[in-house]
Design a protein around this motif. Structure first.
Motif, mmCIF file in Angstrom:
data_model
loop_
_atom_site.group_PDB
_atom_site.id
_atom_site.type_symbol
_atom_site.label_atom_id
_atom_site.label_comp_id
_atom_site.label_asym_id
_atom_site.label_seq_id
_atom_site.Cartn_x
_atom_site.Cartn_y
_atom_site.Cartn_z
ATOM 1 N N SER A 14 -22.654 1.284 2.855
ATOM 2 C CA SER A 14 -21.618 0.981 3.859
ATOM 3 C C SER A 14 -20.269 0.783 3.191
ATOM 4 N N ALA A 15 -20.298 0.201 1.978
ATOM 5 C CA ALA A 15 -19.037 0.000 1.251
ATOM 6 C C ALA A 15 -18.381 1.344 0.956
ATOM 7 N N VAL A 16 -19.214 2.304 0.517
ATOM 8 C CA VAL A 16 -18.672 3.642 0.226
ATOM 9 C C VAL A 16 -18.123 4.281 1.503
ATOM 10 N N ASP A 17 -18.834 4.098 2.598
ATOM 11 C CA ASP A 17 -18.339 4.644 3.873
ATOM 12 C C ASP A 17 -16.981 4.052 4.227
ATOM 13 N N ARG A 18 -16.861 2.761 4.033
ATOM 14 C CA ARG A 18 -15.582 2.109 4.352
ATOM 15 C C ARG A 18 -14.454 2.617 3.441
ATOM 16 N N ALA A 19 -14.784 2.792 2.166
ATOM 17 C CA ALA A 19 -13.776 3.303 1.224
ATOM 18 C C ALA A 19 -13.337 4.708 1.647
ATOM 19 N N ARG A 20 -14.335 5.544 1.987
ATOM 20 C CA ARG A 20 -14.019 6.912 2.423
ATOM 21 C C ARG A 20 -13.123 6.909 3.640
ATOM 22 N N GLU A 21 -13.502 6.045 4.564
ATOM 23 C CA GLU A 21 -12.743 5.934 5.813
ATOM 24 C C GLU A 21 -11.273 5.572 5.520
ATOM 25 N N ALA A 22 -11.098 4.586 4.636
ATOM 26 C CA ALA A 22 -9.727 4.148 4.314
ATOM 27 C C ALA A 22 -8.952 5.261 3.604
#
Ligand code: AMP
Ligand code: MG
Length: 499
Positions: A321-329
């Motif tokens: 989920s952290a990676v998803d959030r980073a990608r999103e940002a």
């Protein structure tokens, strides 16, 4: 009335960075120099900082800006940071020759770092002398003030002094100290420093610090650290779009040279385009063109990915989920850069509205400029002088192209497109003058000022350039020689870190 000597000892220093845990910096004072001599005090900037220039200008100020006296209330520290240099991680860089004196709140309520650059060795010097030659001091002063006048976020220069000492680079050179003013000196590499050590508490502490200092609105977001990453990405996109518009090449976009405040920082082997070539590289150490003009947007994104990696543990407890959030940002960076960059280029050719085909029109011009060695700054400036319907005055613009005929087909297409604009030709020209500078710090001009300073401690060229570059939008006919591209043999094709 306090006498001048104590005025500089009653500045309202604050030290939020130096109040962070000890492992964020090394606490030490500057190393005094032999015979300090004033080069220049930036009086308007002093006033912006809420300081009375007169209280800084004399012997007391000289002693402070040379590092010979720490003003009362200042708490100097050298900041720790790491960084990816040309793609390779270096776990410890840090301020090897800079000292943060402290922070001052400017007249707009903005907290500003005041830093001495060239103030002597620190625990981060890694064998370096901790000093700066006067040439790079002059270059940074000129560049930072020129960029500020162009409206591009940048660190500023409050003062420059000569040290009366010799520093050894390729040859002996006079030393100097530059006083840098920055929104902060937190870099992507500051986050990397703690992340790579696995010091998550420090990463969190730093992120909280940056949130409060630079992006307070993000503290209210559902995930403040994701919002922080997005905000840094957005600021970086706007910064680099600004560079692309004025033809600025940073030269060493290592992660330790990327401010999280979205400001241009660390003027080393930078340059401004003369003839447009998208692959232009000035830095003598950039053998593969990693930091070439047209690579800057992509490198900005690469650097932001390093910031994202450092922030991952803060983004979510679950690594995926952290990676998803980073990608999103990070996914905000590209579209935002493209939108700002495109809008800026449209404005540079005088279009107030966006229509299909505009990007092609812009890129057709850029292709012709590159093929025909047209000067970046002059081409756009001259375009802004042309009549929107009458081609009879086109010659000055056309002559900027090796084959002037290469400009003709484009000018016809441009005029056809202008017909669709609603504003008057006079309005269009005025708008173009406000986005296409007449003057930038061309490399041969910077070199002229650097040589005079280095060879003779002659700062007259620097003074003249600062005067002209403070108002880059007016023609200043009496300084027309400073608007011209370099003549044969004048062009500077390589700039050295020269640090
Ligand atoms: P820069 O290329 O200016 O971004 O610097 C990269 C790193 O080298 C930073 O950690 C600097 O503090 C350090 N550095 C550069 N020049 C010197 C010097 N003359 N003495 C000590 N450290 C230096
Ligand atoms: Mg640096």
């Amino acid at each position: 009335m306090r006498p001048p000597l104590s005025e500089i000892d009653s500045l309202p220093w604050e030290a939020t960075y130096a109040a962070l845990p000890d492992r964020f910096y090394a606490r030490l004072g500057p190393t005094p120099v032999a015979r300090p001599q004033w080069v220049r005090l930036n009086r308007p900037l002093a006033r912006q900082l809420g300081l009375e220039p007169q209280s800084l200008a004399g012997e007391a100020g000289l002693a402070v800006f040379a590092g010979n006296r720490v003003p009362a209330g200042a708490d100097p520290v050298a900041q720790a940071y790491a960084g990816h240099q040309f793609g390779h991680f270096v776990p410890q860089l840090g301020d090897g020759r800079a000292l943060l004196l402290g922070e001052l709140i400017d007249v707009d309520g903005v907290r500003r770092d005041i830093q001495l650059k060239g103030a002597g060795p620190t625990p981060f010097s890694r064998g370096g002398d901790g000093r700066a030659p006067i040439g790079p001091v002059v270059r940074e002063y000129l560049a930072s003030e020129a960029m500020a006048a162009l409206g591009i976020p940048t660190t500023r220069t409050l003062a420059a002094v000569a040290t009366g000492e010799t520093v050894w680079r390729h040859s002996p050179e006079p030393g100097g100290v530059l006083t840098r003013v920055a929104s902060s000196h937190v870099r992507v590499g500051t986050f990397e420093y703690f992340a790579r050590r696995g010091d998550q508490a420090a990463v969190r502490r730093l992120a909280d610090y940056v949130l409060v200092r630079h992006y307070p609105h993000c503290t209210w977001a559902p995930q403040p650290y994701q919002a922080l990453l997005e905000a840094v990405a957005t600021a970086t996109a706007e910064l680099i779009a600004g560079w692309m518009h004025v033809g600025f090449i940073h030269g060493v976009m290592n992660t330790d040279n990327l401010s999280v405040a979205g400001e241009t920082i660390d003027y080393g082997p930078f340059g401004f385009l003369d003839a447009f070539d998208p692959g232009t590289v000035y830095s003598s150490i950039d053998h593969f063109g990693r930091y070439a003009f047209d690579q800057q947007p992509a490198i900005g994104e690469w650097n932001l990915a390093r910031l994202a990696e450092a922030l991952l543990p803060l983004l979510d407890d679950d690594p995926d989920s952290a990676v998803d959030r980073a990608r999103e940002a990070l996914s905000r960076y590209r579209p935002h850069f493209e939108a700002v960059h495109r809008a800026g280029l449209r404005a540079k050719i005088g279009l107030a509205e966006a229509r299909p085909g505009d990007d092609d029109l812009v890129h057709d011009l850029l292709r012709r400029m590159a093929a025909e060695g047209a000067d970046w700054t002059l081409t756009f400036r001259r375009l802004g002088e042309l009549d929107g319907t009458d081609a009879r005055g086109d010659d000055g613009f056309r002559q900027g192209f090796r084959d002037p005929q290469a400009a003709d087909a484009w000018l016809s297409a441009w005029r056809a497109r202008l017909m669709a604009e609603r504003r008057s030709d006079a309005e269009r020209r005025a708008a173009m003058r406000a986005v296409n500078p007449a003057f930038v710090l061309r490399n041969h001009l910077a070199q002229w000022a650097v040589d005079a300073a280095t060879e003779r401690l002659d700062f007259a060229p620097m003074e003249r350039l600062l005067g002209v570059l403070a108002d880059p939008w007016s023609d200043q006919p009496e300084h027309a020689d400073l608007a011209r591209p370099p003549e044969m043999g004048q062009a500077v094709v390589r700039t050295f870190c020269g640090t």
